[in-house]
Design a protein around this motif. Sequence first.
Motif, PDB file in Angstrom:
ATOM      1  N   THR A  53       0.815  -1.214   0.000  1.00 41.94           N
ATOM      2  CA  THR A  53       0.000   0.000   0.000  1.00 41.94           C
ATOM      3  C   THR A  53       0.850   1.266   0.000  1.00 41.94           C
ATOM      4  OG1 THR A  53      -0.164   0.128   2.428  1.00 41.94           O
ATOM      5  CG2 THR A  53      -1.814  -1.199   1.271  1.00 41.94           C
ATOM      6  N   LYS A  54       2.158   1.127   0.216  1.00 42.43           N
ATOM      7  CA  LYS A  54       3.029   2.298   0.253  1.00 42.43           C
ATOM      8  C   LYS A  54       3.046   3.045  -1.079  1.00 42.43           C
ATOM      9  CE  LYS A  54       5.032   3.050   4.276  1.00 42.43           C
ATOM     10  NZ  LYS A  54       4.133   2.264   5.122  1.00 42.43           N
ATOM     11  N   ALA A  55       2.790   2.357  -2.179  1.00 42.76           N
ATOM     12  CA  ALA A  55       2.772   3.038  -3.477  1.00 42.76           C
ATOM     13  C   ALA A  55       1.660   4.080  -3.515  1.00 42.76           C
ATOM     14  CB  ALA A  55       2.597   2.025  -4.608  1.00 42.76           C
ATOM     15  N   ALA A  56       0.461   3.677  -3.112  1.00 45.00           N
ATOM     16  CA  ALA A  56      -0.657   4.618  -3.074  1.00 45.00           C
ATOM     17  C   ALA A  56      -0.410   5.712  -2.044  1.00 45.00           C
ATOM     18  CB  ALA A  56      -1.952   3.872  -2.750  1.00 45.00           C
ATOM     19  N   VAL A  57       0.215   5.352  -0.936  1.00 43.79           N
ATOM     20  CA  VAL A  57       0.521   6.312   0.128  1.00 43.79           C
ATOM     21  C   VAL A  57       1.440   7.420  -0.387  1.00 43.79           C
ATOM     22  CG1 VAL A  57       1.850   6.558   2.265  1.00 43.79           C
ATOM     23  CG2 VAL A  57       0.117   4.768   2.080  1.00 43.79           C
ATOM     24  N   LEU A  58       2.474   7.053  -1.126  1.00 41.33           N
ATOM     25  CA  LEU A  58       3.429   8.038  -1.637  1.00 41.33           C
ATOM     26  C   LEU A  58       2.808   8.918  -2.715  1.00 41.33           C
ATOM     27  CD1 LEU A  58       6.588   5.768  -1.737  1.00 41.33           C
ATOM     28  CD2 LEU A  58       6.186   7.701  -0.193  1.00 41.33           C
ATOM     29  N   LEU A  59       1.912   8.346  -3.490  1.00 40.86           N
ATOM     30  CA  LEU A  59       1.199   9.119  -4.503  1.00 40.86           C
ATOM     31  C   LEU A  59       0.327  10.182  -3.840  1.00 40.86           C
ATOM     32  CD1 LEU A  59       0.794   9.247  -7.557  1.00 40.86           C
ATOM     33  CD2 LEU A  59      -1.063   7.605  -7.316  1.00 40.86           C
ATOM     34  N   ARG A  60      -0.359   9.784  -2.786  1.00 38.30           N
ATOM     35  CA  ARG A  60      -1.217  10.724  -2.062  1.00 38.30           C
ATOM     36  C   ARG A  60      -0.383  11.813  -1.381  1.00 38.30           C
ATOM     37  NH1 ARG A  60      -4.887   9.807   3.342  1.00 38.30           N
ATOM     38  NH2 ARG A  60      -6.115  11.710   3.141  1.00 38.30           N
ATOM     39  N   LEU A  61       0.758  11.439  -0.834  1.00 32.82           N
ATOM     40  CA  LEU A  61       1.638  12.410  -0.190  1.00 32.82           C
ATOM     41  C   LEU A  61       2.060  13.494  -1.181  1.00 32.82           C
ATOM     42  CD1 LEU A  61       3.453  13.394   2.146  1.00 32.82           C
ATOM     43  CD2 LEU A  61       5.166  11.720   1.395  1.00 32.82           C
ATOM     44  N   HIS A  62       2.403  13.083  -2.385  1.00 36.08           N
ATOM     45  CA  HIS A  62       2.819  14.041  -3.414  1.00 36.08           C
ATOM     46  C   HIS A  62       1.679  14.999  -3.757  1.00 36.08           C
ATOM     47  CE1 HIS A  62       5.029  15.791  -6.614  1.00 36.08           C
ATOM     48  NE2 HIS A  62       4.521  15.084  -7.601  1.00 36.08           N
ATOM     49  N   PHE A  63       0.482  14.459  -3.901  1.00 39.36           N
ATOM     50  CA  PHE A  63      -0.673  15.299  -4.219  1.00 39.36           C
ATOM     51  C   PHE A  63      -0.926  16.329  -3.121  1.00 39.36           C
ATOM     52  CE2 PHE A  63      -5.304  15.822  -3.443  1.00 39.36           C
ATOM     53  CZ  PHE A  63      -5.563  16.697  -4.488  1.00 39.36           C
ATOM     54  N   HIS A  64      -0.908  15.891  -1.870  1.00 39.99           N
ATOM     55  CA  HIS A  64      -1.179  16.802  -0.761  1.00 39.99           C
ATOM     56  C   HIS A  64      -0.099  17.873  -0.642  1.00 39.99           C
ATOM     57  CE1 HIS A  64      -4.675  15.140   1.600  1.00 39.99           C
ATOM     58  NE2 HIS A  64      -4.506  14.209   0.686  1.00 39.99           N
ATOM     59  N   ASP A  65       1.135  17.510  -0.936  1.00 37.06           N
ATOM     60  CA  ASP A  65       2.206  18.512  -0.906  1.00 37.06           C
ATOM     61  C   ASP A  65       1.986  19.557  -1.994  1.00 37.06           C
ATOM     62  OD1 ASP A  65       4.690  19.736  -0.223  1.00 37.06           O
ATOM     63  OD2 ASP A  65       5.644  18.673  -1.882  1.00 37.06           O
ATOM     64  N   CYS A  66       1.639  19.109  -3.186  1.00 40.46           N
ATOM     65  CA  CYS A  66       1.527  20.015  -4.330  1.00 40.46           C
ATOM     66  C   CYS A  66       0.312  20.929  -4.265  1.00 40.46           C
ATOM     67  CB  CYS A  66       1.471  19.208  -5.627  1.00 40.46           C
ATOM     68  SG  CYS A  66       3.001  18.351  -6.044  1.00 40.46           S
ATOM     69  N   PHE A  67      -0.783  20.453  -3.709  1.00 44.97           N
ATOM     70  CA  PHE A  67      -2.032  21.203  -3.810  1.00 44.97           C
ATOM     71  C   PHE A  67      -2.038  22.462  -2.948  1.00 44.97           C
ATOM     72  CE2 PHE A  67      -6.500  22.156  -3.965  1.00 44.97           C
ATOM     73  CZ  PHE A  67      -6.930  21.606  -5.162  1.00 44.97           C
ATOM     74  N   VAL A  68      -1.245  22.506  -1.896  1.00 45.61           N
ATOM     75  CA  VAL A  68      -1.314  23.636  -0.962  1.00 45.61           C
ATOM     76  C   VAL A  68      -0.571  24.857  -1.499  1.00 45.61           C
ATOM     77  CG1 VAL A  68      -0.798  24.419   1.374  1.00 45.61           C
ATOM     78  CG2 VAL A  68      -1.614  22.096   0.999  1.00 45.61           C
ATOM     79  N   GLU A  69       0.752  24.774  -1.574  1.00 44.13           N
ATOM     80  CA  GLU A  69       1.556  25.913  -2.023  1.00 44.13           C
ATOM     81  C   GLU A  69       2.496  25.517  -3.156  1.00 44.13           C
ATOM     82  OE1 GLU A  69       1.793  29.358  -0.683  1.00 44.13           O
ATOM     83  OE2 GLU A  69      -0.236  28.679  -0.223  1.00 44.13           O
ATOM     84  N   GLY A  70       2.115  24.514  -3.917  1.00 42.63           N
ATOM     85  CA  GLY A  70       3.011  23.998  -4.941  1.00 42.63           C
ATOM     86  C   GLY A  70       3.860  22.875  -4.378  1.00 42.63           C
ATOM     87  N   CYS A  71       4.601  22.202  -5.240  1.00 41.00           N
ATOM     88  CA  CYS A  71       5.384  21.032  -4.827  1.00 41.00           C
ATOM     89  C   CYS A  71       6.687  21.486  -4.172  1.00 41.00           C
ATOM     90  CB  CYS A  71       5.673  20.152  -6.040  1.00 41.00           C
ATOM     91  SG  CYS A  71       4.193  19.704  -6.983  1.00 41.00           S
ATOM     92  N   ASP A  72       6.589  21.887  -2.908  1.00 34.44           N
ATOM     93  CA  ASP A  72       7.748  22.479  -2.234  1.00 34.44           C
ATOM     94  C   ASP A  72       8.199  21.713  -0.999  1.00 34.44           C
ATOM     95  OD1 ASP A  72       5.662  23.015  -0.530  1.00 34.44           O
ATOM     96  OD2 ASP A  72       6.051  25.167  -0.360  1.00 34.44           O
ATOM     97  N   GLY A  73       7.600  20.546  -0.740  1.00 32.97           N
ATOM     98  CA  GLY A  73       8.008  19.741   0.405  1.00 32.97           C
ATOM     99  C   GLY A  73       7.578  20.291   1.748  1.00 32.97           C
ATOM    100  N   SER A  74       6.741  21.327   1.758  1.00 27.25           N
ATOM    101  CA  SER A  74       6.363  21.962   3.027  1.00 27.25           C
ATOM    102  C   SER A  74       5.552  21.046   3.936  1.00 27.25           C
ATOM    103  CB  SER A  74       5.584  23.256   2.764  1.00 27.25           C
ATOM    104  OG  SER A  74       4.421  23.004   1.995  1.00 27.25           O
TER     105      SER A  74
END
Length: 205
Positions: A53-74
């Motif tokens: 399930t880690k594959a889906a988890v990492l995909l979701r993490l990327h989406f949540h990072d990007c949607f807020v202030e861009g893909c900045d790792g915040s």
Amino acid sequence: MARFVFLSLLFLFLFLIDGSKSQLHVGFYSNTCPQVESTVHDVVREAVLFDRTKAAVLLRLHFHDCFVEGCDGSILINTTQNPEKTAFPHAGVKGFEVIERAKAQLEASCPGVVSCADIVALAARDAIVMANGPAYQVPTGRRDGFVSDKSLAGNMPDVNDSIQQLKTKFLNKGLTEKDLVLLSGTLSISLLHYKTQTQHDPRRY
């Protein structure tokens, strides 16, 4: 169909990347940290071998990072009083330990070179490949954000949002109603895929 959905998600991420995307290019670390992609790949592969399930988890993490202030790792920052990751819309977002493991290995070989934002993007790509999605090149060179506050996550799509609220949030990101449907379906399908596909063997990758 699954490959089409994954590809749709990739194109959506291009819209979510902030204005610095013009400065990104494939092979950004070719001289300063040439092993960056192989290091991230190996860490992601190990994580998915242990827990599919880690594959889906990492995909979701990327989406949540990007949607807020861009893909900045915040979304990874822990040092502020009310970090972004504690926001209610990010509840259930996981995979931080995978990014931290990759970052630690890269810091040992290339200290202070590779951004966490790029590691998140590379990890999402490798997760997609391990989920039988398409391989693709990731432009790198993102800069890590230094601002992380849970109030900034108020624009995240929420399960309690009305259809109109969701449409507005996506329109504010330059996305369409079709993008909303595709992205919502992708995040659901990616998790379901790893809960139901018992024949998939990630050791092939």
